[in-house]
Design a protein around this motif. Structure first.
Motif, PDB file in Angstrom:
ATOM      1  N   GLN A   1      58.876  33.521  44.548  1.00  0.00           N
ATOM      2  CA  GLN A   1      58.062  34.539  45.224  1.00  0.00           C
ATOM      3  C   GLN A   1      57.881  35.759  44.326  1.00  0.00           C
ATOM      4  N   ASN A   2      58.950  36.147  43.622  1.00  0.00           N
ATOM      5  CA  ASN A   2      58.844  37.280  42.701  1.00  0.00           C
ATOM      6  C   ASN A   2      57.885  36.966  41.557  1.00  0.00           C
ATOM      7  N   GLU A   3      57.956  35.733  41.050  1.00  0.00           N
ATOM      8  CA  GLU A   3      57.024  35.358  39.977  1.00  0.00           C
ATOM      9  C   GLU A   3      55.582  35.416  40.465  1.00  0.00           C
ATOM     10  N   ARG A   4      55.349  34.926  41.698  1.00  0.00           N
ATOM     11  CA  ARG A   4      53.993  34.997  42.259  1.00  0.00           C
ATOM     12  C   ARG A   4      53.557  36.446  42.445  1.00  0.00           C
ATOM     13  N   SER A   5      54.486  37.285  42.924  1.00  0.00           N
ATOM     14  CA  SER A   5      54.150  38.699  43.135  1.00  0.00           C
ATOM     15  C   SER A   5      53.831  39.381  41.805  1.00  0.00           C
ATOM     16  N   ILE A   6      54.607  39.056  40.775  1.00  0.00           N
ATOM     17  CA  ILE A   6      54.352  39.650  39.460  1.00  0.00           C
ATOM     18  C   ILE A   6      53.006  39.173  38.922  1.00  0.00           C
ATOM     19  N   ALA A   7      52.727  37.884  39.083  1.00  0.00           N
ATOM     20  CA  ALA A   7      51.437  37.361  38.617  1.00  0.00           C
ATOM     21  C   ALA A   7      50.289  38.013  39.384  1.00  0.00           C
ATOM     22  N   ASP A   8      50.450  38.163  40.700  1.00  0.00           N
ATOM     23  CA  ASP A   8      49.404  38.821  41.493  1.00  0.00           C
ATOM     24  C   ASP A   8      49.227  40.271  41.068  1.00  0.00           C
ATOM     25  N   THR A   9      50.336  40.952  40.817  1.00  0.00           N
ATOM     26  CA  THR A   9      50.267  42.357  40.397  1.00  0.00           C
ATOM     27  C   THR A   9      49.576  42.484  39.046  1.00  0.00           C
ATOM     28  N   GLU A  10      49.923  41.589  38.118  1.00  0.00           N
ATOM     29  CA  GLU A  10      49.271  41.630  36.809  1.00  0.00           C
ATOM     30  C   GLU A  10      47.777  41.354  36.943  1.00  0.00           C
ATOM     31  N   TYR A  11      47.415  40.392  37.787  1.00  0.00           N
ATOM     32  CA  TYR A  11      45.996  40.087  37.996  1.00  0.00           C
ATOM     33  C   TYR A  11      45.277  41.297  38.574  1.00  0.00           C
ATOM     34  N   LEU A  12      45.872  41.910  39.599  1.00  0.00           N
ATOM     35  CA  LEU A  12      45.235  43.082  40.204  1.00  0.00           C
ATOM     36  C   LEU A  12      45.151  44.241  39.220  1.00  0.00           C
ATOM     37  N   THR A  13      46.164  44.396  38.368  1.00  0.00           N
ATOM     38  CA  THR A  13      46.127  45.455  37.356  1.00  0.00           C
ATOM     39  C   THR A  13      44.977  45.229  36.387  1.00  0.00           C
ATOM     40  N   ARG A  14      44.801  43.980  35.950  1.00  0.00           N
ATOM     41  CA  ARG A  14      43.679  43.680  35.044  1.00  0.00           C
ATOM     42  C   ARG A  14      42.347  43.938  35.727  1.00  0.00           C
ATOM     43  N   GLU A  15      42.256  43.552  37.003  1.00  0.00           N
ATOM     44  CA  GLU A  15      41.005  43.772  37.733  1.00  0.00           C
ATOM     45  C   GLU A  15      40.706  45.256  37.891  1.00  0.00           C
ATOM     46  N   VAL A  16      41.730  46.056  38.206  1.00  0.00           N
ATOM     47  CA  VAL A  16      41.532  47.498  38.359  1.00  0.00           C
ATOM     48  C   VAL A  16      41.117  48.114  37.025  1.00  0.00           C
ATOM     49  N   ALA A  17      41.754  47.663  35.935  1.00  0.00           N
ATOM     50  CA  ALA A  17      41.376  48.184  34.611  1.00  0.00           C
ATOM     51  C   ALA A  17      39.932  47.820  34.282  1.00  0.00           C
ATOM     52  N   ALA A  18      39.526  46.594  34.605  1.00  0.00           N
ATOM     53  CA  ALA A  18      38.145  46.188  34.352  1.00  0.00           C
ATOM     54  C   ALA A  18      37.178  47.010  35.198  1.00  0.00           C
ATOM     55  N   LEU A  19      37.547  47.279  36.453  1.00  0.00           N
ATOM     56  CA  LEU A  19      36.698  48.104  37.313  1.00  0.00           C
ATOM     57  C   LEU A  19      36.594  49.531  36.784  1.00  0.00           C
ATOM     58  N   ARG A  20      37.702  50.059  36.278  1.00  0.00           N
ATOM     59  CA  ARG A  20      37.655  51.404  35.694  1.00  0.00           C
ATOM     60  C   ARG A  20      36.730  51.450  34.489  1.00  0.00           C
ATOM     61  N   MET A  21      36.808  50.416  33.662  1.00  0.00           N
ATOM     62  CA  MET A  21      35.930  50.382  32.489  1.00  0.00           C
ATOM     63  C   MET A  21      34.472  50.303  32.920  1.00  0.00           C
ATOM     64  N   ARG A  22      34.204  49.492  33.932  1.00  0.00           N
ATOM     65  CA  ARG A  22      32.827  49.377  34.417  1.00  0.00           C
ATOM     66  C   ARG A  22      32.371  50.666  35.084  1.00  0.00           C
ATOM     67  N   LEU A  23      33.276  51.319  35.803  1.00  0.00           N
ATOM     68  CA  LEU A  23      32.909  52.577  36.461  1.00  0.00           C
ATOM     69  C   LEU A  23      32.677  53.692  35.449  1.00  0.00           C
ATOM     70  N   GLY A  24      33.301  53.570  34.291  1.00  0.00           N
ATOM     71  CA  GLY A  24      33.047  54.567  33.245  1.00  0.00           C
ATOM     72  C   GLY A  24      31.595  54.526  32.792  1.00  0.00           C
ATOM     73  N   GLU A  25      30.976  53.376  32.899  1.00  0.00           N
ATOM     74  CA  GLU A  25      29.583  53.233  32.491  1.00  0.00           C
ATOM     75  C   GLU A  25      28.623  53.526  33.635  1.00  0.00           C
ATOM     76  N   VAL A  26      29.116  53.582  34.848  1.00  0.00           N
ATOM     77  CA  VAL A  26      28.271  53.808  36.018  1.00  0.00           C
ATOM     78  C   VAL A  26      28.235  55.298  36.329  1.00  0.00           C
ATOM     79  N   ALA A  27      27.053  55.770  36.744  1.00  0.00           N
ATOM     80  CA  ALA A  27      26.904  57.182  37.082  1.00  0.00           C
ATOM     81  C   ALA A  27      27.641  57.476  38.377  1.00  0.00           C
ATOM     82  N   THR A  28      28.387  58.555  38.377  1.00  0.00           N
ATOM     83  CA  THR A  28      29.100  58.949  39.580  1.00  0.00           C
ATOM     84  C   THR A  28      28.218  59.833  40.440  1.00  0.00           C
TER      85      THR A  28
END
Length: 199
Positions: free
Chosen positions: A125-152
């Motif tokens: 369960q901890n391994e799954r949680s860590i994998a999910d957390t890493e996936y969500l972290t990558r997704e949030v980082a990708a969204l931040r990069m995309r939002l940097g290009e989008v007008a606020t």
């Protein structure tokens, strides 16, 4: 079809091979020892081990020993069943201890097995949680990069305000130029000078 099976059965019987039939239940070999359910026996041993580890067991054991000794010391000689060295009491206590120790060990082994399974499940369960957390972290980082290009919203608002100011300034300039031309062609009332002198 049935004849082929009969011939095969007869040939196997002649060779001494037992025919394994899937449509019949297997015959169980005769056993000398009685069969028991290990799971049920394990549950029973855990219940006994839990009882042996309680204060209630100690109280009952103490009362039993006191009554035993008291009876064999103060009762009439004809009613005593275990005289002073209390050999039978010693035998009973050693027998109880010899059974209690393996039952407690069996209960501990079962608890260790359960703990091992729980630990393995927690680790997975901890391994799954860590994998999910890493996936969500990558997704949030990708969204931040995309939002940097989008007008606020604030940037769009400031840009629109700048455009409005620029449009207002241009409109004022155009309006001013038009009024200036009109002044030249059609002077305002205060600026009008009549060719006719005042009378």
């Amino acid at each position: 079809m049935a004849e082929r099976e009969r011939e095969r059965d007869r040939a196997e019987r002649e060779r001494g091979l037992p025919r394994i039939r899937l449509d019949l239940p297997r015959e169980r070999p005769l056993r000398l020892l009685p069969e028991y359910d290990p799971e049920a026996f394990g549950r029973l041993s855990e219940r006994i081990a839990r009882f042996l580890g309680t204060g209630r067991f100690l109280v009952w054991m103490t009362l039993t020993v006191i009554v035993w000794i008291g009876w064999n010391v103060f009762a009439p000689a004809s009613l005593r069943f275990d005289e002073y060295p209390f050999i039978f009491l010693t035998l009973a206590l050693s027998l109880q201890a010899s059974y209690a120790a393996p039952l407690i060990l069996l209960a501990q082994n079962r608890q260790d097995d359960r703990d091992r399974v729980n630990l393995e499940q927690d680790r997975k369960q901890n391994e799954r949680s860590i994998a999910d957390t890493e996936y969500l972290t990558r997704e949030v980082a990708a969204l931040r990069m995309r939002l940097g290009e989008v007008a606020t919203r604030d940037w769009i608002r400031s840009e629109l305000q700048d455009l409005l100011k620029e449009l207002e300034e241009r409109q004022e300039e155009r309006h001013g130029e038009r009024h200036g031309e009109r002044r030249g062609l059609f002077p305002a009332d205060g600026d009008r000078r009549s060719d006719v002198p005042d009378r």
